[in-house]
Design a protein around this motif. Structure first.
Motif, PDB file in Angstrom:
ATOM      1  N   ARG A  14       0.832  -1.202   0.000  1.00 50.59           N
ATOM      2  CA  ARG A  14       0.000   0.000   0.000  1.00 50.59           C
ATOM      3  C   ARG A  14       0.865   1.250   0.000  1.00 50.59           C
ATOM      4  N   THR A  15       0.308   2.308  -0.579  1.00 51.76           N
ATOM      5  CA  THR A  15       0.976   3.606  -0.544  1.00 51.76           C
ATOM      6  C   THR A  15       0.867   4.196   0.856  1.00 51.76           C
ATOM      7  N   LEU A  35      -4.678   9.801  -6.715  1.00 52.66           N
ATOM      8  CA  LEU A  35      -3.974   8.879  -5.834  1.00 52.66           C
ATOM      9  C   LEU A  35      -4.113   9.356  -4.395  1.00 52.66           C
ATOM     10  N   PRO A  71      -4.940  14.108  -1.712  1.00 56.34           N
ATOM     11  CA  PRO A  71      -4.725  13.232  -2.876  1.00 56.34           C
ATOM     12  C   PRO A  71      -3.939  13.929  -3.981  1.00 56.34           C
ATOM     13  N   THR A  86      -7.769   1.322 -10.810  1.00 56.87           N
ATOM     14  CA  THR A  86      -8.252   2.624 -11.281  1.00 56.87           C
ATOM     15  C   THR A  86      -7.166   3.420 -11.993  1.00 56.87           C
ATOM     16  N   VAL A 140      -2.562   0.616  -9.555  1.00 60.82           N
ATOM     17  CA  VAL A 140      -2.843   1.294  -8.290  1.00 60.82           C
ATOM     18  C   VAL A 140      -4.349   1.345  -8.046  1.00 60.82           C
ATOM     19  N   ASP A 141      -4.711   1.170  -6.776  1.00 57.13           N
ATOM     20  CA  ASP A 141      -6.084   1.365  -6.308  1.00 57.13           C
ATOM     21  C   ASP A 141      -7.065   0.463  -7.050  1.00 57.13           C
ATOM     22  N   ASN A 142      -6.764  -0.847  -7.019  1.00 58.73           N
ATOM     23  CA  ASN A 142      -7.664  -1.857  -7.586  1.00 58.73           C
ATOM     24  C   ASN A 142      -7.978  -1.622  -9.055  1.00 58.73           C
ATOM     25  N   SER A 194      -4.378   8.247   0.013  1.00 55.03           N
ATOM     26  CA  SER A 194      -3.566   7.568   1.028  1.00 55.03           C
ATOM     27  C   SER A 194      -3.895   6.085   1.097  1.00 55.03           C
ATOM     28  N   ARG A 195      -2.887   5.294   1.394  1.00 56.51           N
ATOM     29  CA  ARG A 195      -3.026   3.859   1.672  1.00 56.51           C
ATOM     30  C   ARG A 195      -3.763   3.134   0.536  1.00 56.51           C
ATOM     31  N   ARG A 196      -3.392   3.456  -0.698  1.00 59.37           N
ATOM     32  CA  ARG A 196      -3.993   2.796  -1.859  1.00 59.37           C
ATOM     33  C   ARG A 196      -3.230   1.506  -2.155  1.00 59.37           C
ATOM     34  N   HIS A 197      -3.968   0.503  -2.600  1.00 60.61           N
ATOM     35  CA  HIS A 197      -3.378  -0.807  -2.854  1.00 60.61           C
ATOM     36  C   HIS A 197      -2.611  -0.813  -4.177  1.00 60.61           C
TER      37      HIS A 197
END
Length: 467
Positions: A74-75, A151, A81, A128, A124-126, A153-156
């Motif tokens: 995760r980020t 983008l 953002p 997106t 990033v982010d599932n 916080s705490r993106r996968h």
């Protein structure tokens, strides 16, 4: 006919009230999931207690599944953002280092830089946002944005096709695992399982804490798919976790992989869950899309043991309607039959062959019901893998935990029953219990299969009894 496909619902802010938990049980929920990626310990502890209270109130056995976060990448935290355009450069760096370009964030996995290669895709982010890795150093990588987006916080982060040297269990997982054991979890799910050794590590860590939950292995990347047979053998249950798996593989491959994994679980005798985005639109809408109806229908048609709802019931506006929708779809497709993967189960021992004979007999007799007497639940699970067509399939066991652990097994209705000294008396007790619930009528043929020993009934035996 009663519904055979089981339903797992994830608890969250939308469904945490004890009254709502009871309503979801009444509507048809068979298992409740606690997602430890988001759950605080006090909250998870209270949710497990509420499920138990509502189950006891109804005299049924509803299990709890603790889903560990796993070693996800995760980020880091951002003050606000990042608004990214195509062509922008973004830096992902080790925590504790300083940014070298304007768009920069940290990652929670320090080994990322060693694992990745320039020219590979970073998701990033599932899904997106897509990025291309342009350069890497010992403490950071720089990526070019290929699709614009925001983008946060705490993106996968996913890296399709890249083997990551992540641990099987993080420090957080081990703390959450101790909580799951404390709460007497019925199932514990390991996220991002990549091989059988990861399953064994989770099981050994649980047993070291004196836990006795069953292990669910979540298949979420290409490495797990390559090792699927070994993972199936090592786990108690497989979850086809289509969120991350759908990012890791080409999207047109995902339905094929789902069916292949479900079929292989049947063949090797391990239960299987289909999860993620089954009714995603119902997070905000009161009815499913027609595509979602077809997706749920396909999973039920494949005769998966359980279907799982995530955001639909944890944060969605219509958790009750989601449960009703799954129940309606599953009931309808079950009346039309399934793919029949149960005929492909590989029978490896006498117990499995006895189960096959019992299922064949029960399916061949008009109105016959199937009854399994089991102490540990193994025979009930093996019988269920053969996908009996009978309208009544009941398991009796003296252990409440076993009743709960049969909660996600397709088609089985489990009851706690103290076994008597003789098999005749045990059968009489089971028959009386079914009569008290109006589940059998006098004269109904009962095909009874058992792997328990008694003076007059050998292990791995079958008996035809009339109620």
């Amino acid at each position: 006919m009663p519904r055979k496909t089981k339903l797992i619902c994830t608890l969250g802010p939308a469904t945490e009230a004890e009254e709502i938990i009871g309503q979801l049980i009444d509507l048809g929920t068979n298992v409740f999931r606690l997602n430890m990626s988001h759950a605080k310990h006090e909250w998870a502890r209270e949710m497990a207690a509420r499920v138990r209270r509502q189950s006891d109130k109804r005299g049924i056995h509803v299990p709890v599944l603790f889903d560990l976060t796993g070693p996800s990448i995760r980020t880091g935290d951002l003050p606000e953002p990042l608004e990214l355009k195509e062509g922008d450069l973004v830096e992902f760096r080790v925590e504790g280092t300083e940014p070298s370009i304007p768009y920069s964030t940290t990652v929670n996995y320090g080994g990322l830089m060693a694992d990745v290669s320039e020219g590979k895709t970073l998701v990033v982010d599932n899904g997106t946002m897509l990025m291309l890795i342009r350069s890497k150093q010992d403490d950071r990588i720089v990526c070019e944005v290929k699709t614009p987006g925001k983008l946060g916080s705490r993106r996968h982060i996913n890296l399709p096709g890249t083997r990551l040297n992540l641990p099987a269990l993080t420090d957080k997982d081990r703390v959450d695992l101790a909580l799951a054991v404390e709460c007497d979890a019925d199932y514990i799910a390991g996220s991002f399982v990549r091989d059988a050794a990861h399953v064994r590590e989770l099981r050994e860590a649980m047993e070291a804490l004196e836990g006795n939950a069953q292990i669910v292995a979540k298949v979420e990347d290409q490495e797990a798919v390559r090792n699927i047979d070994a993972i199936i053998h090592a786990a108690d249950v497989i979850m086809v976790a289509r969120g991350d798996l759908g990012i890791e593989v080409e999207f047109e491959e995902l339905p094929i992989l789902q069916r292949r994994i479900v079929r292989r679980c049947h063949e090797l005798g391990t239960r299987v869950i289909v999860a993620t985005q089954l009714l995603e639109s119902m997070i905000v809408n009161p009815t499913p899309t027609r595509a979602e109806v077809t997706d749920v229908m396909n999973a039920a048609y494949e005769e998966a043991d359980s279907l799982m709802l995530s955001g639909e019931t944890s944060v969605g506006r219509y958790p009750d309607r989601c449960v009703e929708a799954i129940v309606r779809i599953a009931n309808r497709i079950e009346r039309s039959g399934g793919l029949g993967f149960g005929a492909q189960v590989l029978l490896r021992d006498e117990r499995q062959k006895s189960a096959r004979a019992a299922v064949t007999l029960a399916d061949s007799l008009p109105d016959a019901l199937l009854v399994v007497l089991t102490r540990r639940g193994v025979l009930a699970n093996q019988t269920a893998m053969l996908r009996p067509r009978t309208s009544g399939f009941f398991a009796f066991t003296p252990k409440e935990k076993v009743c709960r652990q049969l909660g996600l097994t397709r088609g089985v209705q489990a009851f706690k029953l103290a076994f008597a000294a003789t098999i005749e008396e045990t059968i009489q007790r089971a028959t009386e219990h079914l009569r008290s619930l109006d589940l059998v009528r006098p004269g109904t043929p009962l095909v009874i299969v058992s792997d328990i020993l008694s003076d007059h009934f050998a292990a791995n035996s079958i008996l035809l009894h009339h109620a």
